[in-house]
Design a protein around this motif. Structure first.
Motif, short mmCIF file in Angstrom:
data_model
loop_
_atom_site.label_atom_id
_atom_site.label_comp_id
_atom_site.label_asym_id
_atom_site.label_seq_id
_atom_site.Cartn_x
_atom_site.Cartn_y
_atom_site.Cartn_z
N GLY A 290 2.84 94.83 40.73
CA GLY A 290 3.66 93.77 41.46
C GLY A 290 5.06 94.09 41.27
N MET A 291 6.14 93.42 42.12
CA MET A 291 7.48 93.54 41.89
C MET A 291 7.89 92.36 42.41
SD MET A 291 8.66 96.31 40.71
CE MET A 291 10.27 96.79 41.00
N LEU A 292 7.34 91.12 42.05
CA LEU A 292 7.62 89.74 42.60
C LEU A 292 7.98 89.78 43.98
CD1 LEU A 292 10.13 89.05 39.33
CD2 LEU A 292 7.70 88.26 39.60
N GLU A 293 7.11 90.25 44.73
CA GLU A 293 7.37 90.39 46.07
C GLU A 293 7.26 89.28 47.08
OE1 GLU A 293 5.26 92.50 44.64
OE2 GLU A 293 5.50 94.54 45.16
N SER A 294 7.74 89.27 48.20
CA SER A 294 7.85 88.00 49.32
C SER A 294 6.23 88.47 49.75
CB SER A 294 8.70 88.28 50.44
OG SER A 294 8.47 89.30 51.03
N GLY A 295 5.97 87.65 50.64
CA GLY A 295 4.49 87.86 51.39
C GLY A 295 4.51 89.20 52.18
N GLU A 329 2.58 83.81 57.38
CA GLU A 329 1.51 82.81 57.76
C GLU A 329 0.21 83.60 57.91
OE1 GLU A 329 1.93 79.48 58.51
OE2 GLU A 329 -0.26 79.57 58.71
N PRO A 330 -0.95 83.10 57.46
CA PRO A 330 -1.10 82.17 56.34
C PRO A 330 -0.42 82.88 55.11
CG PRO A 330 -3.08 83.29 56.62
CD PRO A 330 -2.31 83.92 57.64
N GLY A 349 -1.92 92.05 58.79
CA GLY A 349 -2.79 90.99 59.01
C GLY A 349 -2.36 89.42 58.29
N PHE A 350 -0.95 89.58 58.34
CA PHE A 350 -0.18 88.29 58.14
C PHE A 350 0.92 88.39 58.90
CE2 PHE A 350 -2.44 89.20 54.04
CZ PHE A 350 -2.57 88.01 53.57
N ALA A 351 1.37 87.09 59.50
CA ALA A 351 2.45 87.09 60.42
C ALA A 351 3.49 86.78 59.64
CB ALA A 351 2.26 86.00 61.49
N ARG A 356 11.72 81.19 59.43
CA ARG A 356 12.28 81.15 58.03
C ARG A 356 12.91 82.23 57.51
NH1 ARG A 356 11.97 78.48 53.58
NH2 ARG A 356 11.18 79.48 51.60
N ILE A 357 12.51 83.45 57.75
CA ILE A 357 13.27 84.54 57.28
C ILE A 357 14.69 84.57 57.63
CG2 ILE A 357 13.31 87.02 57.71
CD1 ILE A 357 10.20 87.11 57.90
#
Ligand code: OSB
Ligand code: MG
Length: 368
Positions: A290-295, A329-330, A349-351, A356-357
């Motif tokens: 991991g690289m401290l990613e956002s969702g 989301e989710p 599979g995530f929206a 917010r972005i």
């Protein structure tokens, strides 16, 4: 397929807890997100470069420059058959794997959405649930470290990785082993040691660690091979592996017995899959770093982790370990058994939560 347009955004997000490694400490992340319009579909990718060149030579700013001035011109107007061809179109550009991977991943997402398939199925994934671990940063005290480990275990995580550096290694590990004799435990040095430190690394063997990640120099395959001959504990390489050829060299030299694969570090899914397949043939287990990613980046890591040889828990953790509020989301959730259920919708599979972005965006540029 053809990429019609790419929107580059730099977003700023605060980590829930400051994260300290041997190369630095961070609490505010700046992340480059890529939104690619491919034919009639939109795909999302994340550039995992850091703010500083202390983990790898790339930074968010070098990635921005290479994307705008070289990657986009190489891709613009080009017709190709699948996302797996993007790597070939970019072959003239040496290095800059994180910048390439961000865009390649966005195209994969778009291709999967276009075909109405989950991305993990498109890449050949074979797992509906992935095992999860956590990466715990260097803490001011051993008590705080033990507290963080206890919380991660209570949340169900299957293995604990702690960051080490000279002065924060044998004693914190000893303390954890006293308190948690049976957990799956490993350490990550992020290249903080030199060959002459090997007796100290040897002392860690008393604590039966699953592996020691990247103890020596970020480009030192030979040194890791020499060190692995002195240690019983498997070495896992992270920083050293940017290409399929380096993975092969590492295996042949005996520089590692386990590999951490990160999409960004190796330039995207095409190379990640080839390294995965090579390791599978050679009996080298892999796991997803991991690289401290956002969702967005995390969603891609979940997809990658469904490939069969990702047999060890990765650094793919729940959104809430990093962010008060994620941008998808989710949000990513971890089950009490320490797994993530792989989403079944198309693409990642995530929206992406566009509103917010946009709120978090500090810089934006459209390439067309
Ligand atoms: O070495 O795996 C690493 C974070 C930033 C840069 C390098 C590393 C890490 C981590 C965090 O260990 C993993 C995560 O995203 O949880
Ligand atoms: Mg690492």
């Amino acid at each position: 397929m053809r990429v019609r347009r790419v929107t580059m955004r730099e977003i700023q997000m605060s980590l829930v807890t400051r994260f300290e490694t041997s190369f630095g400490s961070i609490s505010e992340r700046h992340i480059v997100l890529l939104e690619a319009e491919v034919d009639g579909t939109t795909g999302w990718g994340e550039v995992v470069a850091g703010e500083t060149p202390f983990y790898s030579p790339e930074t968010i700013r070098t990635a921005w420059h290479i994307l705008r001035d070289f990657i986009w011109p190489a891709l613009k107007g080009k017709e190709f058959g699948s996302a797996s061809d993007v790597w070939c179109l970019l072959a003239r550009i040496r290095g800059h794997n994180m910048a390439k991977a961000g865009l390649e991943a966005a195209v994969w997402d778009a291709e999967a959405r276009c075909k109405g398939l989950p991305l993990w199925k498109l890449i050949g994934g074979a797992r509906e649930e992935i095992p999860c671990g956590v990466s715990i940063g260097i803490k001011p005290t051993r008590d705080e470290l033990a507290g963080a480990v206890q919380r991660a275990l209570s949340a169900g995580y299957q293995r604990i990785k702690i960051k080490i550096k000279p002065g924060w290694d044998v004693e914190p590990v000893r303390r954890l082993r006293e308190q948690f004799p049976r957990i799956r435990l490993m350490v990550d040095a992020n290249s903080a040691y030199r060959m002459q430190d090997w007796p100290l690394l040897k002392q860690l063997e008393a604590f039966y660690l699953m592996m020691i990640e990247q103890p020596l120099g970020w480009d030192d395959l030979y040194g890791h091979a020499e060190l692995q001959r002195k240690l019983e504990t498997p070495i896992c390489l992270d920083e050293c592996i940017h290409t399929e050829e380096q993975a092969l060299a590492a295996i042949e030299l005996g520089a590692c017995r386990i590999l951490n694969i990160k999409l960004g570090r190796v330039g995207g899914y095409r190379v990640a899959r080839r390294i995965h397949d090579l390791c599978e043939q050679r009996g080298i287990p892999v796991w997803c770093g991991g690289m401290l990613e956002s969702g967005i980046g995390r969603a891609h890591n979940i997809g990658l982790s469904t490939l069969p040889n990702f047999s060890l828990p990765g650094d793919v953790s729940a959104s809430r370990r990093y962010w008060d509020e994620d941008i998808i989301e989710p949000e990513v959730e971890v089950t009490p058994q320490g797994t993530i259920r792989v989403p079944t919708g198309p693409g990642i599979g995530f929206a992406p939560r566009l509103e917010r972005i946009e709120q978090l965006t500090v810089r934006k540029e459209i390439l067309e």
